[in-house]
Each structure stands twice: as C-alpha cells, then as structure tokens.
Write a protein that holds these residues in place. Sequence first.
Motif, PDB file in Angstrom:
ATOM      1  N   HIS A   1      37.137 -37.667   6.973  1.00 18.98           N
ATOM      2  CA  HIS A   1      38.511 -37.271   6.623  1.00 18.98           C
ATOM      3  C   HIS A   1      39.411 -38.151   6.967  1.00 18.98           C
ATOM      4  CE1 HIS A   1      39.592 -36.359  10.693  1.00 18.98           C
ATOM      5  NE2 HIS A   1      38.653 -35.377  11.035  1.00 18.98           N
ATOM      6  N   ARG A   2      39.095 -39.211   8.046  1.00 20.05           N
ATOM      7  CA  ARG A   2      39.910 -40.464   8.471  1.00 20.05           C
ATOM      8  C   ARG A   2      40.104 -41.307   7.284  1.00 20.05           C
ATOM      9  NH1 ARG A   2      40.378 -41.863  13.639  1.00 20.05           N
ATOM     10  NH2 ARG A   2      41.547 -43.659  13.167  1.00 20.05           N
ATOM     11  N   SER A   3      39.003 -41.531   6.327  1.00 13.24           N
ATOM     12  CA  SER A   3      38.828 -42.355   5.474  1.00 13.24           C
ATOM     13  C   SER A   3      39.566 -41.953   4.327  1.00 13.24           C
ATOM     14  CB  SER A   3      37.471 -42.820   5.116  1.00 13.24           C
ATOM     15  OG  SER A   3      36.971 -41.494   4.435  1.00 13.24           O
ATOM     16  N   PHE A   4      39.612 -40.685   4.092  1.00 12.10           N
ATOM     17  CA  PHE A   4      40.300 -40.235   2.490  1.00 12.10           C
ATOM     18  C   PHE A   4      41.653 -40.614   2.534  1.00 12.10           C
ATOM     19  CE2 PHE A   4      37.402 -36.109   2.743  1.00 12.10           C
ATOM     20  CZ  PHE A   4      36.266 -36.886   2.480  1.00 12.10           C
ATOM     21  N   VAL A   5      41.781 -41.345   1.175  1.00  9.47           N
ATOM     22  CA  VAL A   5      43.265 -42.038   0.969  1.00  9.47           C
ATOM     23  C   VAL A   5      44.028 -41.130  -0.246  1.00  9.47           C
ATOM     24  CG1 VAL A   5      44.263 -44.090  -0.161  1.00  9.47           C
ATOM     25  CG2 VAL A   5      42.383 -44.207   1.273  1.00  9.47           C
ATOM     26  N   LEU A   6      45.121 -40.490   0.416  1.00  9.85           N
ATOM     27  CA  LEU A   6      45.875 -39.796  -0.570  1.00  9.85           C
ATOM     28  C   LEU A   6      46.812 -40.559  -1.587  1.00  9.85           C
ATOM     29  CD1 LEU A   6      46.462 -36.821  -1.325  1.00  9.85           C
ATOM     30  CD2 LEU A   6      48.170 -36.798   0.499  1.00  9.85           C
ATOM     31  N   LEU A   7      46.272 -40.950  -2.492  1.00 10.68           N
ATOM     32  CA  LEU A   7      47.132 -41.729  -3.555  1.00 10.68           C
ATOM     33  C   LEU A   7      48.313 -41.341  -3.963  1.00 10.68           C
ATOM     34  CD1 LEU A   7      44.000 -43.440  -5.316  1.00 10.68           C
ATOM     35  CD2 LEU A   7      45.180 -44.441  -3.406  1.00 10.68           C
TER      36      LEU A   7
END
Length: 814
Positions: free
Chosen positions: A318-324
């Motif tokens: 979850h620290r890596s997920f990028v909300l584009l």
Amino acid sequence: MTDTTGTRHEQAVETALGTLDLDTKARLLAGRDMWSLPAVPEIGLKSLVMSDGPIGVRGVRWTADDPSVALPSPTALAAAWDPALARRAGRLLAQEARRKGVHVVLAPTVNLHRTPLGGRHFEAYSEDPYLTGEIGTGYVLGVQDGGVGTTVKHFVANDAETDRFTVDNRIAARPLRELYLAPFEAIVKNARPWGVMTAYNQVNGTTMTEHHHLVNEVLRGEWGFDGVNVSDWMAARDTRGTIEGGLDIAMPGPHTVYGEALAAAVRAGEVDEALVDAAVRNVLRLAARVGALDGTEPAVTDPPAPVDGDALAREIAHRSFVLLRNEGALPLAPGHRVALIGAAARDARILGGGSAQVFPAHTVSPLDGLTAALPAGTLTHATGADPSDEPAPAGPGFALRAVCRDAAGNVLGEGNLPGGQVQWIGDDLPDGVTHERLHSVEVTGTFTPRESGDHAFGTRGLGAFTLTVAGETLYDGVQEMGDEADPFEAFFGSPTERGTVTLTEGEPVEVSLLHPLDREHAAPLPGVMFSLVHRAPRRDPDQLIAEAAEAARAADTAIVVVATTERVESEGFDRTDLALPGRQDDLVRAVAAANPNTVVVVNAGSPVEMPWRDDVAAVLLGWFPGQEGGAALADVLTGAEEPGGRLPTTWPAALADAPVTDVTPVNGQLHYTEGVHTGYRAWDRAGTTPAYPFGHGLGYTTWEYEALELSPESATVRVRNTGTRPGRETVQLYAAPAGDDPVDRPARWLAGFASVQAGPGETAEAEIRLPRRAFEIWDEETGAWTAVPGTYEIRAGRSLTDTRLTALLTVGTD
C-alpha cells in the motif's frame, strides 16, 4: 561490522589461505553445483549457498513445495521512495535466507529503466540513478543487517534483454559514470555490499566478466569494493580473461572456466597464481562475514528482531500504490455496491516472470481482499476480458505430482507439484532421484474444472511429450527450438496448445504429461524444466465485456483490474509495445461508458499505455504487488490506508512519444546515443509531455508547501497538511542551472527527497541532504568528477512538474 571484526576476518582469511593448495583454491572459485560453492572441511569452510531474489528468497529448490514470502516488485519498492522501508524489506529477506540456509541473496538489481521497453524492468528500481542508489543502499543494508550477503547486479549496463548474452553496449564515459555506474558507486560507498554480480553483456568492447578497467580499476580501485565478484549464471567464458578481469566466482558449477581449467592455466604459466589468491581471499572474506568460516565470528552475531513477513508485504504494497488520477472516486464510500471486474482480479498477477520468481505459501487476490473488506452482498465479480488467450501453467483446480522413472520404468522418486511447472535446477531433484539415473518425468494427477466447457491443454518446454487428459491422448511428439534468441525463453515462455477436452464443472478428470529426457533438448542450465499448461474455456469476448458493463451499470462503483502477463514482462526478452494484452482496453472503455464512477487498477511492473485514462474516475497503479497485494488493495480502496507511492519512472501516453526506445543491437552493438539524457531528462530535452511525470502520485489529503531553507549541504522544507485526513508526503528536490548552462546537462535532475507525516492542519519539516555529486559532472578530459560552479535553482515539490517552492544555491569549486 566493526573494524575489530574486520581485522579478525582478515586474519582468519590469511590463515585459511595459507593452508590451501592450487587445486583447492581453483576449485573454490567454481560453483560446486547450481547454487553453492565447495566446502573445505580441513580449514573449517562450509559450503556457501546463494539464492535468487529480489522479492523473496527462493532457496536452492525451484518449487512451490518450499514456499517463500513474496514482496512487491522492485519498481513497487522504489515507488515508496523510502530507503528505510527498503532496509526493513532487506531484513525480512535476510530472515528468509537464514531460514532456508542461504548465505548470499542474488540481489538487488540496480540497472536503469533506460527505455520503457525493457522486459525485466519490474526487477529494477527506477530510471533515475540517485533514487536507484538510495533504495538499493537501504536494501543492501537491510539484508546485511541480518548477516546475509548481497550481490548488487548486473554490473553494468544490463539495461535490456535483447541479445543480452552478446550485446556490446557502447556508452560514452560521462553517461556511463553519471547514470549507469552511479547507483553501484553509491551502494558500494554507503552500504559496503559483500558482493557484486557482473553481467552477460559487453561494455565498450569488453565483456563484463573480463572488464579489468571497470572491475579492478573502478569498482575495487576507486570505490574500494572489498567483496566478492560473482558472474551471472553462465556469463564467464574465458579462464585467463575472467581471472585477469577481476572475476572471483564463475557460476554455476562444477564445469566452468575455473576449477581444473584455472589450475591448469596457472601451471602452464598463463595465469599468475597471485590472481587466484586474490580471488580466494574475497571468497574467504565473504565466508567469514556470513559465518561460514570457522575460527572467527560472523559480521552479525545478533540478527535483528523477527519480522512479520505477511504484514510487511502488505505495508510495502500500500505504500507503493500510485494514485495517478482521482476525480472523487476514492476512497470508496461506505456501503457502496461494487462491481469488481477483470480476470486479474480473481487470479492475481503478483510478480514478474523469470529467475525472480518465488512461490508464496498463499496469495491474496483483489477479489479475496475486497471480499474480506466489504460488507456481505455489496460485491460482485465479472471476468470481462482475460489479459491472455494463451494457456498458462496449470494452477487452480489441479492436484498434481511429478513421478520420476529410470530407463527401465522403475519409479525413482516423486514430488508434490502444486503448479504445473517442473523447474528442477541443478541438484534440486526429489529424494532418491539423480540426473544420471533419471530417464523420464511424468506430471500426473487430477483436474477439477471451475467451469464447464472446452478446456485447452498443452506443453511448454523442449523435447518429447505425451499429453493425456480424461483418457484421451492430445499430443505425442517432439517440441523443437523455435525462433527464441534467448535459450531461457524456450523453457520459461512459448506455451503450445495441444488440444481441447469438454469438461463439466466440479467433475475431476485424470491428467498426465510424460516427458522423456534427452541431451539434445537439455535445459540451458543443469536441470529439468517443462510445464503442463491449461486454458479455461473460451467465451465470446464481446459477450464477456457486455456482461461486465452490465455488472458495472448495476453498481455504485466499478473497479476494473487490468494486467500484463508473463509473456509481456519477463526475463529473456524485451517488450515490443506498451499496450495492455488482450481486450482489456475495450473492457475499460465499455465499463466506463456504463458507469462514470469507474476505477482502474493497473497491475504492471513497468509502463503501459492507458488510452482511456482521462475517461475514468480514478487510476491506481498497483505494480506487481506481492502475496498480500489484494489485502493492500482493499486497504487503499476503502481508505483504511493511503496510496503512498510516487512514480519512480516516467509513464508515456504512447510508446511513440518516448524519446529513448532502442533496445535492438545493430551488428552486435547498441549505442547509447542519448548520452546523459535518459528518463525524465530525455523527456525534458525532447519537449514532449508524458501521461504522468516522474515523481507523480496523489494521496487522500492535500498539502501546502510553506517554506524552503537552504544550506550548502542540505535543505529544510516545511509542509502543511491542509486536508481532513492524516497523510504522508514525499517531498522532492530538483536542481536546475539558473541561467545558461556552460555544459551539456539535463534541464533538471533529482537532488534529494524525504517523506514526512502530518495530521490534518499539522505541519512537518523534511530535512533533505544535498549531495555534492548533484552539482558535479564526469569530466572526460581529466577523468575525474568536477564541480560545475554557478547558481542553481533548488525546487521543492510533489513531482518533477509540480514544484511549489524555489530557492537559489551558489556552488563553488571547493
């Protein structure tokens, strides 16, 4: 490791070395087998064991029977922009290594994303050398905190897969130093790694396993590297060239250019024995550090506290997920009816293909994660479109074992086979089985279909196969090598459909794939590699997409999970385009037309084209999220956690826009004609706009940048959380020449970064080091690093293109 410990290690190394004869020394530099070095009991030397990484530690067995924690992909780890988190990941992997009896992890990969087409980019960190070096430093420190060695790889310029065994990458001195060597240099100086792996490719005419200048003069000489230099598997080609080029270990063994060949070269006067001694010292030093040499304590006597692997895998994800993109769709509103769509939502794509594969004990798919997180009755699932119409290694519904027989048909042994892949590398064979006696392997068991219809079955690998399903022989023949340039691709890729059988949901049938072995079709490494593959019944794609659109229309929010496949991102080949495979783009368009509140989750290790990105309410980049990916996804979608990632690599809108795309050698050479202008540097030079810039990523709160203060060596940035939720902000610093630049440099470059946390209305200060190297170039005339004096703009902000504050810094020559 303290200086006292280092001194004791050196004493133990010299004592052990002094007792060894030439043959033993030469043998120590060649692998005993696929993954280990020989033991020498008379000097108290245990066998050193290595294992592939970087997302887990597979151990010496390539099988799901020996599970490993599977962390998110390296691109995901880099997207967290947090060296401390990378260090925690490294400590977990050291824990896994110790559990599996492994002394050295073959990781991290710190090659750069030179182009978006690199097939193995999911296994590397970033397009930026500074970010890569910082994350790699954290990873190496963490693994070695646990008393386990690392091999930073692939030294150097193994930035693509096409013709990787032979390509001669032609790189001028400045880009070689400023870009491709820079992460290795930073890690060597800041983490003191115990190993480096040299690559298959050539650099400027010399193969890396024989590169005296880059290994002996730069790596060991300038940087002071005192660890072991191991070849990539099968990369060492010449006895004299490799020992003079600074290679310590030639893997795998026992038949390599070292061992008997090296001893003979010394006796013939072709090789100086002092070179052999130097290599053996490095091996013995590694053994002392990891506790494999008697008479001295290991570098780490008290490993860090145990790490909860499942929890850390979930946190990194979850620290890596990028909300584009987010037009108010996320986080999900409580009680919303959700339509989850996509084959990858049910059968998760958690890691890339090739030697980086590990086998987790369990995998949480997006469907699993959301089912657990959402109220009962609020979630539906539709397949919509499968990312691949190729058969894949047998998985859900299969109960298989591998039966090994000798030439007379007698059973030598058997092993469980949770999936359809047989990947026995080296001596990793079932109990009682040896390569000398093994004549055939039969994958046999049952298959219980999850749906009725025409199921396709097939093979992957080379040689003779007999495939039988439900009493019907679908294939009895020989698969020859095709057009694959990389010998590994013939075994890891190219599944071939052999026939179909009509089956009924829930009714098991017998399956068998018999594979007689022969030398003509032997694997490129000692071992046995082939697969039973399967494809579920095909349904009309238009009908599946229509059903998905109908499900979306009936929901408050539609979540579409799209993904690449192992045939798109894997070791052994580069990509030819950036399109999502199959009908996934059509699926997204249809769902978005049916429900304007559509969220797209992208499971890919590196950039893909998203032609629909402006037509959906949100786009969330999930990378290859590891074993807990579905749980972490549910955390982020529901708002229990914030999407913490920022892009470590520029994402183009279309491949045609990317300024650097060449991965194909011409006459054996690949010229890095772009020089120092790669990644976002190349985009700036070209003046084109990507879909999403380097460093981009949204959260669930908002931030105001209030102040930027500079000193010659650091910056302090004060930010305020102006939203209604607590959050984490990744503060990024970029340097740019103020005014005309006297040298050819990028328009701007990453100079530092740090993460801060704050609650609603609170402020936080990011203290960021400004490295001297940020203002230096490699002077090709003097062969040295040289500061470029002048005034620089230091820009602080949320991404390369979203900087909020600017201050001036004057740099002198001192």
